[in-house]
Design a protein around this motif. Structure first.
Motif, PDB file in Angstrom:
ATOM      1  N   LEU A 154      90.795  50.211   6.401  1.00 16.52           N
ATOM      2  CA  LEU A 154      91.225  48.835   6.648  1.00 16.52           C
ATOM      3  C   LEU A 154      90.198  48.076   7.474  1.00 16.52           C
ATOM      4  CD1 LEU A 154      93.489  46.730   6.380  1.00 16.52           C
ATOM      5  CD2 LEU A 154      94.521  47.713   8.433  1.00 16.52           C
ATOM      6  N   ALA A 155      89.585  48.765   8.435  1.00 17.31           N
ATOM      7  CA  ALA A 155      88.586  48.117   9.286  1.00 17.31           C
ATOM      8  C   ALA A 155      87.381  47.650   8.487  1.00 17.31           C
ATOM      9  CB  ALA A 155      88.146  49.072  10.393  1.00 17.31           C
ATOM     10  N   THR A 156      86.995  48.432   7.483  1.00 13.19           N
ATOM     11  CA  THR A 156      85.803  48.061   6.698  1.00 13.19           C
ATOM     12  C   THR A 156      86.022  46.765   5.917  1.00 13.19           C
ATOM     13  OG1 THR A 156      86.488  49.385   4.764  1.00 13.19           O
ATOM     14  CG2 THR A 156      85.147  50.490   6.438  1.00 13.19           C
ATOM     15  N   ARG A 157      87.279  46.370   5.733  1.00 13.67           N
ATOM     16  CA  ARG A 157      87.572  45.148   4.983  1.00 13.67           C
ATOM     17  C   ARG A 157      87.624  43.913   5.869  1.00 13.67           C
ATOM     18  NH1 ARG A 157      92.984  46.688   2.177  1.00 13.67           N
ATOM     19  NH2 ARG A 157      92.912  44.491   1.612  1.00 13.67           N
ATOM     20  N   GLN A 158      87.383  44.091   7.166  1.00 13.68           N
ATOM     21  CA  GLN A 158      87.456  42.962   8.082  1.00 13.68           C
ATOM     22  C   GLN A 158      86.156  42.171   8.157  1.00 13.68           C
ATOM     23  OE1 GLN A 158      90.599  42.370   9.501  1.00 13.68           O
ATOM     24  NE2 GLN A 158      91.035  44.054   8.075  1.00 13.68           N
ATOM     25  N   VAL A 159      85.051  42.780   7.694  1.00 10.89           N
ATOM     26  CA  VAL A 159      83.754  42.092   7.697  1.00 10.89           C
ATOM     27  C   VAL A 159      83.083  42.317   6.360  1.00 10.89           C
ATOM     28  CG1 VAL A 159      83.451  42.312  10.193  1.00 10.89           C
ATOM     29  CG2 VAL A 159      82.565  44.086   8.694  1.00 10.89           C
ATOM     30  N   ASP A 160      82.075  41.501   6.053  1.00 12.59           N
ATOM     31  CA  ASP A 160      81.388  41.675   4.779  1.00 12.59           C
ATOM     32  C   ASP A 160      80.375  42.820   4.866  1.00 12.59           C
ATOM     33  OD1 ASP A 160      79.000  40.704   5.939  1.00 12.59           O
ATOM     34  OD2 ASP A 160      79.557  38.639   5.490  1.00 12.59           O
ATOM     35  N   GLU A 161      79.804  43.156   3.715  1.00 14.81           N
ATOM     36  CA  GLU A 161      78.941  44.336   3.621  1.00 14.81           C
ATOM     37  C   GLU A 161      77.734  44.260   4.548  1.00 14.81           C
ATOM     38  OE1 GLU A 161      79.448  47.156   2.023  1.00 14.81           O
ATOM     39  OE2 GLU A 161      81.401  46.422   1.387  1.00 14.81           O
ATOM     40  N   SER A 162      77.218  43.074   4.746  1.00 14.83           N
ATOM     41  CA  SER A 162      76.002  42.943   5.549  1.00 14.83           C
ATOM     42  C   SER A 162      76.241  43.214   7.034  1.00 14.83           C
ATOM     43  CB  SER A 162      75.411  41.535   5.383  1.00 14.83           C
ATOM     44  OG  SER A 162      76.301  40.561   5.920  1.00 14.83           O
ATOM     45  N   GLN A 163      77.508  43.236   7.454  1.00 12.54           N
ATOM     46  CA  GLN A 163      77.820  43.408   8.869  1.00 12.54           C
ATOM     47  C   GLN A 163      78.547  44.725   9.162  1.00 12.54           C
ATOM     48  OE1 GLN A 163      76.750  41.314  11.040  1.00 12.54           O
ATOM     49  NE2 GLN A 163      76.149  39.598   9.758  1.00 12.54           N
ATOM     50  N   GLN A 164      78.629  45.618   8.172  1.00 17.53           N
ATOM     51  CA  GLN A 164      79.398  46.841   8.363  1.00 17.53           C
ATOM     52  C   GLN A 164      78.858  47.701   9.512  1.00 17.53           C
ATOM     53  OE1 GLN A 164      82.228  47.978   7.158  1.00 17.53           O
ATOM     54  NE2 GLN A 164      82.554  46.233   5.815  1.00 17.53           N
ATOM     55  N   GLY A 165      77.537  47.854   9.558  1.00 17.04           N
ATOM     56  CA  GLY A 165      76.949  48.684  10.605  1.00 17.04           C
ATOM     57  C   GLY A 165      77.226  48.137  11.990  1.00 17.04           C
ATOM     58  N   GLN A 166      77.103  46.815  12.136  1.00 21.07           N
ATOM     59  CA  GLN A 166      77.345  46.191  13.424  1.00 21.07           C
ATOM     60  C   GLN A 166      78.802  46.371  13.851  1.00 21.07           C
ATOM     61  OE1 GLN A 166      76.101  42.119  13.217  1.00 21.07           O
ATOM     62  NE2 GLN A 166      73.969  42.606  12.792  1.00 21.07           N
ATOM     63  N   PHE A 167      79.728  46.172  12.906  1.00 21.33           N
ATOM     64  CA  PHE A 167      81.138  46.280  13.259  1.00 21.33           C
ATOM     65  C   PHE A 167      81.534  47.724  13.576  1.00 21.33           C
ATOM     66  CE2 PHE A 167      85.777  45.990  11.966  1.00 21.33           C
ATOM     67  CZ  PHE A 167      86.159  45.432  13.176  1.00 21.33           C
ATOM     68  N   GLN A 168      80.941  48.689  12.896  1.00 19.43           N
ATOM     69  CA  GLN A 168      81.216  50.089  13.225  1.00 19.43           C
ATOM     70  C   GLN A 168      80.754  50.401  14.651  1.00 19.43           C
ATOM     71  OE1 GLN A 168      83.095  52.119  11.403  1.00 19.43           O
ATOM     72  NE2 GLN A 168      83.283  50.376  10.002  1.00 19.43           N
ATOM     73  N   GLY A 169      79.692  49.733  15.092  1.00 21.89           N
ATOM     74  CA  GLY A 169      79.255  49.890  16.475  1.00 21.89           C
ATOM     75  C   GLY A 169      80.295  49.368  17.454  1.00 21.89           C
ATOM     76  N   VAL A 170      80.949  48.259  17.105  1.00 24.90           N
ATOM     77  CA  VAL A 170      82.021  47.714  17.931  1.00 24.90           C
ATOM     78  C   VAL A 170      83.155  48.732  18.056  1.00 24.90           C
ATOM     79  CG1 VAL A 170      83.816  45.947  18.056  1.00 24.90           C
ATOM     80  CG2 VAL A 170      81.509  45.313  17.365  1.00 24.90           C
ATOM     81  N   LEU A 171      83.562  49.288  16.924  1.00 29.48           N
ATOM     82  CA  LEU A 171      84.673  50.244  16.919  1.00 29.48           C
ATOM     83  C   LEU A 171      84.307  51.517  17.680  1.00 29.48           C
ATOM     84  CD1 LEU A 171      85.925  49.848  13.239  1.00 29.48           C
ATOM     85  CD2 LEU A 171      86.698  48.658  15.297  1.00 29.48           C
ATOM     86  N   ALA A 172      83.075  51.967  17.534  1.00 24.95           N
ATOM     87  CA  ALA A 172      82.632  53.153  18.271  1.00 24.95           C
ATOM     88  C   ALA A 172      82.683  52.907  19.773  1.00 24.95           C
ATOM     89  CB  ALA A 172      81.217  53.543  17.836  1.00 24.95           C
TER      90      ALA A 172
END
Length: 397
Positions: A321-339
């Motif tokens: 579900l989290a991966t659907r909150q941002v577009d593909e170009s920002q996935q790495g950045q958002f995973q850093g937020v979650l980490a």
């Protein structure tokens, strides 16, 4: 499977066994060293110290692996783990235990560097399968570790820590002699500003759409910290479990959790959707926590294990579900937020749960599980309130 993958997977299994070895016996070691009536506060401090050091230095080690290569950083990490367990095995004072855990947290890059290593040597169409195998190897090690640690601890309080030090030394030698470098060293300078561990979290606070899922990740991780902090303490205080029984209980949960994670999330999401799967996981965990809080016999805990493990299906659905909150170009950045959110939970919550356990231990040790139930309950309205729509664009930093 090539030699490099075999070495990486073996290293992860040995690392997980080493981690699992100490869980059943750590409270006894702390009581022996501190002479305190309860080890609960000290366990919280040790877990929080490890997580804090990991939170601060993980970005440094990640950037260092990009610059000087994966192999040197992995060797540093394995050496740090071996030194940590040696400190635990020889410790006669609390400061030695704390220093050992600080060193372990500072150098704890095994899994992240292993993930980067696999990314380096794997074509895109094979990465998902290999990452799945990586998680499976960790699961296998964590099933073996607690059982072995509990059995050894009943023969000698320091034996599990000596065994963990030996395992990590073998791990170090295996990587040193058999693991080639996967990435050519870079001569670029490390961006010191990018190493700030709090920097990713400002994305979530600057984008209202991302804040709810980030908070849910924090709470979900917070609830999970109660098990590692209080399981061994509660098992001993409630059922007079020795090290072997604590290890068997953790190993049994590990088996159930591994099977649940391997086979159920996909079908559950297809049947219930991501939101429904997360809520099913929360309800399952809460049912198990209620049984554990009021249990009077050991068999009740083992009987509830499948339901308890079913609570784990919510984590993969939440990640999806989290991966659907941002577009593909920002996935790495958002995973850093979650980490970062998960890391903060690992720092704060062991201290909180160990304090709660210390307060309720004399009257009702099982009450600790009701505190975790309250944490899960807070998450329910947040999950129900999540919106599904066009992914948010996270501003670059």
């Amino acid at each position: 499977m090539n030699k490099s993958l075999i070495v990486i997977f073996t290293a992860i299994v040995l690392d997980a066994i080493g981690i699992g070895l100490i869980f059943p016996i750590l409270p006894s070691l702390l009581q022996s060293v501190t002479h305190a009536e309860s080890a609960a506060p000290y366990i919280g401090i040790m877990m929080a110290l490890y997580a804090a050091m990991q939170f601060i230095f993980a970005p440094v080690l990640g950037s260092l692996s990009d610059r000087i290569g994966r192999r040197p950083v992995l060797l540093i990490s394995l050496a740090g783990a071996a030194i940590n367990y040696l400190f635990l095995a020889l410790a006669s004072n609390l400061w030695m235990l704390l220093l050992g855990r600080a060193i372990a947290g500072l150098t704890s890059a095994n899994t992240s560097v292993a993930t980067a290593y696999i990314t380096d040597i794997s074509p895109e169409d094979k990465r998902a399968r290999r990452f799945g195998l990586l998680n499976a190897m960790f699961g296998i090690g964590f099933i073996i570790g607690p059982v072995l640690g509990g059995a050894l601890g009943d023969y000698g309080l320091r034996l599990p820590f000596i065994a963990a030090a030996v395992l990590n030394t073998c791990n170090l030698l295996l990587a040193f002699f058999m693991l080639p470098e996967s990435r050519a060293p870079s001569h670029q300078k490390i961006d010191l500003a990018a190493l700030n561990p709090l920097r990713p979290l400002r994305w979530a606070f600057s984008e209202k759409r991302l804040l709810p899922i980030t908070v849910i990740f924090f709470i979900f991780s917070a609830a999970g910290e109660v098990y590692g902090t209080c399981w061994a303490l509660w098992g001993n205080d409630t059922f007079q479990w020795n090290g072997l029984w604590i290890g068997l209980s953790l190993g049994t949960f590990g088996v159930c959790q591994t099977l649940a994670q391997a086979f159920l999330p996909g079908p559950a999401v297809k049947l219930l959707g991501e939101r429904g799967t997360i809520l099913t996981g929360i309800v399952s965990a809460c049912m198990a926590l209620i049984v554990m809080a009021f249990a009077t016999q050991s068999w009740m805990i083992f009987a509830i294990m499948p339901v308890f493990a079913l609570g784990g299906i919510g984590a993969p659905a939440l990640q999806s579900l989290a991966t659907r909150q941002v577009d593909e170009s920002q996935q790495g950045q958002f995973q850093g937020v979650l980490a970062s959110a998960v890391s903060l939970a690992s720092i704060v919550c062991p201290l909180a749960f160990s304090s709660v356990y210390f307060a309720v231990k004399a009257q009702w040790p099982g009450a600790i599980w009701l505190s975790a139930l309250v944490v899960y309950a807070i998450m329910v309205p947040l999950v129900l309130g999540l919106r599904f729509g066009k992914p948010a664009a996270v501003p670059a930093i």
